[in-house]
Design an enzyme around this catalytic site. Structure first.
Site, short mmCIF file in Angstrom:
data_model
loop_
_atom_site.label_atom_id
_atom_site.label_comp_id
_atom_site.label_asym_id
_atom_site.label_seq_id
_atom_site.Cartn_x
_atom_site.Cartn_y
_atom_site.Cartn_z
CB CYS B 88 17.44 20.97 37.78
SG CYS B 88 19.20 20.81 37.68
CB CYS B 212 25.38 31.85 39.12
SG CYS B 212 26.58 32.31 37.87
CB ILE B 215 25.22 25.76 46.65
CG1 ILE B 215 26.02 25.54 45.36
CG2 ILE B 215 25.08 24.47 47.44
CD1 ILE B 215 27.48 25.23 45.60
CG HIS B 341 18.29 24.95 41.56
ND1 HIS B 341 17.11 24.23 41.49
CD2 HIS B 341 19.07 24.47 40.55
CE1 HIS B 341 17.19 23.37 40.47
NE2 HIS B 341 18.36 23.48 39.90
#
Ligand SMILES: [Zn+2]
Lengths: 137, 393
Positions: B88, B212, B215, B341
């Site tokens: 990340c 959250c 994806i 992300h």
């Protein structure tokens, strides 16, 4: 024999600490201690990360640990779909180590208390696989 | 050669989201957007390319990906061309490494790009690859794998120790989705209300759907060069890299370095070093992009970056101190919660937003911003990476 049958999904068949599995099958959860600097390690390490010595000895994790934290896994990663939901917990032991493992299925979430006493024990899984889990002390 | 000051001069992004495009396609889109941002630059002047990506070997079946991208975007790097992987934080790692090469005179103009192709025809690939993102022999064998369970434990610890509430977590999602609603490159461009966040389906309690990051497929790119060359290439205000740090204190969840999971000592370690190197403190930061992979993450980051006291991150975000008009506007482009992300792309997206903020051309502009900060955490919270940018060197 090594880690082929370890956990629900295993990733590494060969490792220098393969005796961990032999001991697990014999009913013991083992960690290692460095004979040179005294560092204790779980997961077991064939070589000491602190002083890099390879003179290490096995010892059994026998103490009652204390629950530090836990989480309910509702969506398992690939290979774990059929296991979910399961509870992962982090437990601190007197031997100077912490272990992450699942809680035994006979412990329900409503009965969990932070700081509760738990032991770590070998756990037989379906298809002749083996892991370790936390049980009520 | 004496050490040179290093500037960031341009940035670009592909569209982020669920894309029917390859990672190479998206890298090309990001690079084009980035070159368009610096019209005076000739592509021949780019002598280095770093590409940050973690899953490309598996989900795109492409290793040694940097030369493939160099060819696709028509550059011929003669100083450095390689991939960077810190999951990340790969993008931020790449910027730190490129800045070091330029500072030392080992490269002159570097593109740092990064991103991932995570949605593949076999959806399980993404989840299977997750198991390679942690210490898979031990944490993975227990079924740890995906990040939400770990950050759920983190949130519970923060609630237990500091009384943080689910409403305070939700305040982060509402703010970042609002900021992202005007970002044409982000995955989610729609606001959400506090009620929607509170009522969303649980992922791993107390974290719900809007707590959250999703994806994401996507890529981003920035251009770095030395101060002299930056003056030649752009009429915009110069933006310097003032200080950087990356701290790694453990890798496995069992060896967590803090007092408890909401105590991010490795973030404080990295922050202290980055602030010292940049010769600034937390009170000097005008705008920040921090790693809001989960709402709880941003709350803890406010504390351990020094924007508020330890344990006061909840009230800090709830009272708008991390929003426009507050102490320090955070995740002004929407952050991970709105933009998505694609791991290697995130640090570069953050750098691009800070560049735009410090040059006064951001979509949601923080008036007069002169010093900006980016922060990434990577893996199951094993590393913290910080860069501080400024209008002065
Ligand atoms: Zn030792």
């Amino acid at each position: 024999m090594g880690f082929e049958n370890f956990g629900t999904v295993s990733f590494t068949a060969e490792a220098k600490v393969a005796d961990f599995i032999t001991q697990l099958e014999a009913g013991k959860v083992m960690a290692t201690r460095c004979r040179k600097c005294g560092g204790s390690y779980f997961p077991p390490k064939a070589d000491c990360p602190k002083c890099l010595s390879s003179d290490v000895e096995w010892f059994e994790v026998k103490s009652q640990g204390k629950l530090l934290s836990y989480t309910v896994v509702n969506y398992g990663p690939s290979g774990f779909e059929n296991d979910a939901p399961y509870i992962l917990a982090l437990v601190k032991f007197d031997e100077g180590i912490q272990i992450l493992a699942r809680l035994s299925r006979d412990i329900e979430e409503k009965d969990i208390k932070m700081g509760m006493n738990l032991t770590v024990n070998p756990a037989k899984l379906p298809d002749n696989r083996i892991a370790y889990e936390f049980r009520r002390a | 050669m004496p050490e040179r000051n290093v500037c960031i001069i341009g940035g670009g992004m592909s569209l982020w989201g669920v894309r029917e495009a390859s990672i190479i396609d998206m890298a090309q889109e990001a690079a084009k957007d980035c070159f368009d941002d610096v019209p005076a630059l000739k592509k021949e002047d780019v002598d280095g390319l770093l590409f940050a990506s973690s899953y490309c070997g598996r989900s795109a079946f492409q290793v040694n990906i940097a030369p493939v991208i160099a060819e696709r975007i028509g550059i011929k790097p003669t100083s450095m061309c390689t991939r960077v992987d810190t999951l990340c934080a790969g993008g931020s790692s790449g910027i730190i490494l490129a800045a070091g090469l330029i500072k030392a005179g080992l490269a002159d103009v570097m593109m740092v790009a990064g991103g991932e192709k995570l949605y593949t025809p076999q959806r399980w690939e993404t989840y299977y690859s997750e198991m390679a993102s942690i210490d898979h022999d031990w944490d993975g064998a227990q079924g740890m794998g995906l990040p939400p369970p770990f950050f759920s434990m983190t949130a519970q610890e923060h609630m237990k120790h500091y009384g943080t509430t689910k409403e305070q977590l939700a305040a982060v999602a509402v703010k970042n989705r609002r900021n992202g609603s005007t970002n044409p490159k982000g995955q989610f461009q729609k606001e959400v209300t506090l009620e929607e966040v509170m009522a969303a389906r649980p992922i791993v309690p107390p974290l719900g759907l809007f707590d959250c990051t999703p994806i994401t497929d996507g890529c981003a790119a920035v251009l770095l060069t030395c101060e002299e060359k930056a003056k030649e290439l752009s009429d915009r205000p110069l933006v310097y890299i003032r200080g950087t740090a990356q701290a790694t204190l453990h890798s496995m969840s069992m060896n967590w370095p803090g007092e408890h999971l909401a105590d991010w000592v490795h973030l404080r370690t990295a922050a202290k070093k980055a602030y010292e190197r940049a010769r600034v403190g937390p009170d000097d930061i005008d705008v920040a992009q921090t790693h809001d992979c989960f709402t709880i993450s941003e709350i803890i980051e406010m504390e351990d970056l020094g924007f508020c006291r330890k344990g006061e991150g909840g009230p800090f975000v709830e009272s708008g101190q991390g929003d426009f008009g507050g102490k320090v506007p955070v995740n002004t482009d929407g952050g991970l919660l709105a933009c998505g992300h694609p791991f290697g792309g995130t640090g570069i997206r953050q750098a691009r937003e800070i560049l735009n903020q410090l040059q006064g051309r951001a979509i949601r502009q923080v008036e007069g911003a002169e010093i900006g900060l980016t922060h990434n955490l990577s893996g199951l919270n094993v590393e913290h990476t910080i860069l501080i940018y400024g209008r002065e060197p």
